[in-house]
Design an enzyme around this catalytic site. Sequence first.
Site, short mmCIF file in Angstrom:
data_model
loop_
_atom_site.label_atom_id
_atom_site.label_comp_id
_atom_site.label_asym_id
_atom_site.label_seq_id
_atom_site.Cartn_x
_atom_site.Cartn_y
_atom_site.Cartn_z
CB SER A 169 -6.69 6.16 -1.13
OG SER A 169 -5.52 5.39 -1.02
CE LYS A 170 -5.23 4.21 -8.56
NZ LYS A 170 -5.51 4.18 -9.99
NE ARG A 171 -1.65 6.46 -4.02
CZ ARG A 171 -2.28 6.81 -5.14
NH1 ARG A 171 -2.05 6.15 -6.25
NH2 ARG A 171 -3.13 7.82 -5.16
#
Length: 469
Positions: free
Chosen positions: A234-236
């Site tokens: 996930s990009k977070r």
Amino acid sequence: MTVRVRFAPSPTGMFHVGGARSALQNWIYAKQQGGVFVLRIEDTDAARNKPEWTEGILSALDWIGIARGSYEGPYFQSSYAGEHRAAAQRLYDGGRAYYCDCTREDVQARTGSQYQGYDGYCRDRGLGPGEGRALRFRTPDEGATVVVDLIRGEPTFENKLIEDFVIARGDGSPVFLLANVVDDMTMGITHVIRAEEHLPNTPKQQLLWDALGVKPPVWAHVPVVVNEKRQKLSKRRDKVALEAYRDEGYLAAAMRNYLMLLGWAPSGDREIVPWSVIEEAFRLEEVNPSPAFFDEKKLRAFNGEYIRALPVEDFITECQPWLTGTDTIVPPPWQPEEFDPAAFAAVAPLAQTRIAVLSEIVPNVDFLFLADPLIDEAAWAKAMKEGAAELLDAAVAAFEALESWDAESLKSTLEAVGAERGLKLGKAQAPVRVAVTGRTVGLPLFESLEVLGRERTLTRLRAARVRLV
Ligand code: GLU
């Protein structure tokens, strides 16, 4: 029938490594089948419609070897709004869709607090179009939808478990599920190769193909990409942007080879194989459907091997962006006029065997180009223990007397200086290395001193000595 595949990213401002993997798989599949690769930018979300984001997609694809101009497109989903609306209308006119004015709360009130999908309340109410009325697809009550998937066999979905899903919102705008199908139809797509995350959409989309009277494509849902905790990247949480890897100094060749190993491997024990072999040996049908682990450590090691395999001139060329800086790579700490290409070329082979990503070139060579080395204070404290001052004095005296300033002579000289003090070479080197390069680790010391030259080496040793007073 000509195979036509597509890569259909939604612009997000960065290019997800999982997307890069899917793009490459589509690309190779098309090539193997003598087919066509289509690029479609799914830009219907107006807030996500920045031209520079599209440019980022094109340049990321270009970087991993899907060159601009060598595929069909880019097409933009937003240009096909007319087709999307026409398809929605056809489904309504043919009785395959109906208008619905239920709110989520209405449905919840009827079905209990757990919202489990739409209950079909408006199916037979005969509502016409109107402000705030969504258009829902009337899913068949019986039978099953069998998806033909090259990787997953034939996942089968019972139609009665598929809710009457929305195909156009209350404002008349078609939703992703429909727009994506209509575009694939319009563009003559025969094979949809995309991430596993979309598998839940597939039976609904296949029903739309059927209802619109067009033979559905063959599907291939490639595995989800996960981190070391088996969580979806996930990009977070994870480093997922292809651009981040590029700017850190991963070679495109290493990156694309590694991406192709997510869920697939060439036969035998080989992993580092030429791209041409991957293009030939890859079989979409052999892709493992289980989640694919994106192992950054392995990728790093992989990249190091690719770096070492480069001819040194190519290595020097590949290093340029980090030696000068670009719009996305921070410039090095030296001024452009301080850089000396000949000195760099002299140490490049030494650096090439020691770095895993190209950005690591900078801390390895900055001592050559800066007027004063960047001193790492922790390294200084570690190296400049008791006896360091005397050792530096002796080293300066011995180096001053050297006739030939070469790595061999420097080494034997410092060896002798250390031996007089009962120090092994490693111990004798430490203060010299920190005085000259600012660090405790780096390129082989004596070669570094040879390239740095007599005058600058002596100046730095004397400066360190002054600091130790
Ligand atoms: N735009 C979708 C996405 O980026 C792709 C859908 C598809 O490949 O069918 O996830």
